[in-house]
Motif scaffolding. Structure first.
Motif, PDB file in Angstrom:
ATOM      1  N   LEU A  29       0.821  -1.212   0.000  1.00 14.06           N
ATOM      2  CA  LEU A  29       0.000   0.000   0.000  1.00 14.06           C
ATOM      3  C   LEU A  29       0.854   1.260   0.000  1.00 14.06           C
ATOM      4  O   LEU A  29       0.606   2.192  -0.771  1.00 14.06           O
ATOM      5  CB  LEU A  29      -0.938  -0.005   1.212  1.00 14.06           C
ATOM      6  N   ILE A  30       1.871   1.300   0.859  1.00 15.24           N
ATOM      7  CA  ILE A  30       2.681   2.527   0.915  1.00 15.24           C
ATOM      8  C   ILE A  30       3.493   2.707  -0.361  1.00 15.24           C
ATOM      9  O   ILE A  30       3.707   3.831  -0.815  1.00 15.24           O
ATOM     10  CB  ILE A  30       3.591   2.554   2.162  1.00 15.24           C
ATOM     11  N   HIS A  31       3.905   1.593  -0.958  1.00 18.89           N
ATOM     12  CA  HIS A  31       4.660   1.703  -2.206  1.00 18.89           C
ATOM     13  C   HIS A  31       3.772   2.096  -3.386  1.00 18.89           C
ATOM     14  O   HIS A  31       4.274   2.490  -4.442  1.00 18.89           O
ATOM     15  CB  HIS A  31       5.376   0.379  -2.506  1.00 18.89           C
ATOM     16  N   ASN A  32       2.463   2.006  -3.170  1.00 15.94           N
ATOM     17  CA  ASN A  32       1.529   2.418  -4.207  1.00 15.94           C
ATOM     18  C   ASN A  32       0.828   3.730  -3.851  1.00 15.94           C
ATOM     19  O   ASN A  32      -0.218   4.054  -4.424  1.00 15.94           O
ATOM     20  CB  ASN A  32       0.499   1.319  -4.457  1.00 15.94           C
ATOM     21  N   GLY A  33       1.414   4.459  -2.908  1.00 13.16           N
ATOM     22  CA  GLY A  33       0.950   5.815  -2.663  1.00 13.16           C
ATOM     23  C   GLY A  33      -0.083   6.028  -1.583  1.00 13.16           C
ATOM     24  O   GLY A  33      -0.597   7.133  -1.429  1.00 13.16           O
ATOM     25  N   TRP A  34      -0.424   5.009  -0.812  1.00 14.99           N
ATOM     26  CA  TRP A  34      -1.392   5.168   0.266  1.00 14.99           C
ATOM     27  C   TRP A  34      -0.697   5.586   1.562  1.00 14.99           C
ATOM     28  O   TRP A  34       0.450   5.229   1.807  1.00 14.99           O
ATOM     29  CB  TRP A  34      -2.131   3.854   0.521  1.00 14.99           C
ATOM     30  N   ARG A  35      -1.414   6.318   2.377  1.00 14.82           N
ATOM     31  CA  ARG A  35      -1.031   6.478   3.777  1.00 14.82           C
ATOM     32  C   ARG A  35      -1.783   5.407   4.557  1.00 14.82           C
ATOM     33  O   ARG A  35      -2.933   5.078   4.228  1.00 14.82           O
ATOM     34  CB  ARG A  35      -1.389   7.874   4.293  1.00 14.82           C
ATOM     35  N   VAL A  36      -1.146   4.862   5.575  1.00 15.20           N
ATOM     36  CA  VAL A  36      -1.696   3.676   6.229  1.00 15.20           C
ATOM     37  C   VAL A  36      -1.748   3.834   7.744  1.00 15.20           C
ATOM     38  O   VAL A  36      -0.773   4.268   8.373  1.00 15.20           O
ATOM     39  CB  VAL A  36      -0.851   2.428   5.892  1.00 15.20           C
ATOM     40  N   LYS A  37      -2.903   3.486   8.303  1.00 18.61           N
ATOM     41  CA  LYS A  37      -3.019   3.293   9.745  1.00 18.61           C
ATOM     42  C   LYS A  37      -2.945   1.788  10.014  1.00 18.61           C
ATOM     43  O   LYS A  37      -3.764   1.020   9.479  1.00 18.61           O
ATOM     44  CB  LYS A  37      -4.369   3.800  10.269  1.00 18.61           C
TER      45      LYS A  37
END
Length: 325
Positions: A29-37
């Protein structure tokens, strides 16, 4: 290094993001541009993941599926949610019903209350109401709650999952190091092992709108193999000649009962790799493969645009220790 435009997809909460599958999902997810909780019972187990993203891209938050307030807090201000929480065996403080039935409902209720429509729930191939396995029976209960409360939710049902930290191939590799004879219950049961990073990529694609809302996908790799064939493969990769003995289900159930008692009497000191539960024996009575119906409907990894990796492309890199015996 990602630029600012690559971190503007939105904010997603990953329940169970510190676990085996969760760690790979968070990285994808982070490598695809999302911010993650990352929402989990013990956030300290996920601290190391923060270094994989940009400063502020990953937030750790404590959440317990038995506490609705913590679930709601984990969903504040997010655009999407992923529920990966599940257990393979029960303990005194965690049952299948607690986590995979009532827990799934609790997350779905909070997702509905928060007005989130992009919601992915991870279940399992083999989920069915009439299974002799409590694990398998709890899964459709969770699925039903998710679709009742969030009709647009997407459900993923993977077969056994492999990757560097998996419990399946690593366990049998450890057993092969120590035991000249490997007894198997359900040796002819078929599996369709799926690479953990392929599941992670499927989740990314689904959040990007490439999956059918409200659909259930079955995720399996490109190969179907029996339990015996998979264990023999482990022996081949680790260069160990071992005798694989098939046990009947009734014998397996008896042995599992003994190991369960031994585990309790030893206060948890009984070797985990030798442990087996009667519930797992029940689960082995049925094949764990993608159904013909899912393949015909395109509800598979391939249907999501993910080319599944074969076990030979991944497993030798983390199982082959170069030894013989």
């Amino acid at each position: 290094m990602m630029n600012d435009n690559q971190t503007r997809k939105g904010l997603v909460t990953v329940f169970g993001g510190s676990g085996f599958i969760g760690r790979h999902v968070v990285r994808a997810l982070i490598h695809n541009g999302w911010r993650v909780k990352i929402a989990c019972r013990r956030p300290e187990l996920a601290v190391h993941l923060q270094s994989d993203g940009k400063p502020g891209q990953i937030e750790l938050i404590q959440a317990n599926l038995r506490d609705a307030r913590t679930i709601a807090a984990a969903l504040e201000g997010v655009d999407a949610a992923v529920n990966l929480v599940g257990i393979l065996t029960e303990s005194d403080d965690q049952t299948f019903a607690d986590i995979q039935s009532r827990g799934a409902r609790a997350v779905a209720e909070a997702v509905k209350e928060a007005g989130i429509t992009r919601f992915i729930h991870i279940s399992a191939i083999g989920a069915r109401k009439n299974s002799p396995s409590g694990y398998a029976r709890s899964k459709p209960e969770g699925e039903a709650a998710v679709h009742e409360l969030v009709p647009q939710a997407i459900i993923f049902r993977p077969s056994i999952v492999f990757g560097p930290e998996d419990d399946f191939f690593n366990r049998f590799a450890a057993m092969a190091r120590l035991m000249p004879i490997l007894p198997l219950v359900g040796a002819s049961t078929r599996f369709q092992p799926v690479f953990v990073d392929d599941i992670a990529q499927a989740i990314v694609h689904a959040l990007d709108g490439k999956a059918t809302p409200g659909a259930t996908y079955e995720l399996g790799g490109p190969e179907v193999k029996t339990f015996r064939e998979l264990v023999q493969y482990v022996c081949d990769v680790t260069r160990r000649r071992r005798y694989i003995i098939s046990l009947g289900f009734e014998t397996g159930k008896l042995m599992a009962g003994v190991t369960q008692i031994a585990g309790k009497l030893s206060l948890g000191l009984f070797p985990k790799m030798l442990s087996m539960t009667t519930d797992q024996v029940g689960l082995l009575r049925r094949d764990n493969v993608v159904s013909d119906e899912a393949k015909a409907a395109g509800m598979t990894l391939e249907g999501l645009g993910v080319a599944p990796q074969p076990i030979a492309a991944i497993i030798p890199a983390y199982l082959d220790d170069g030894s013989r015996g």
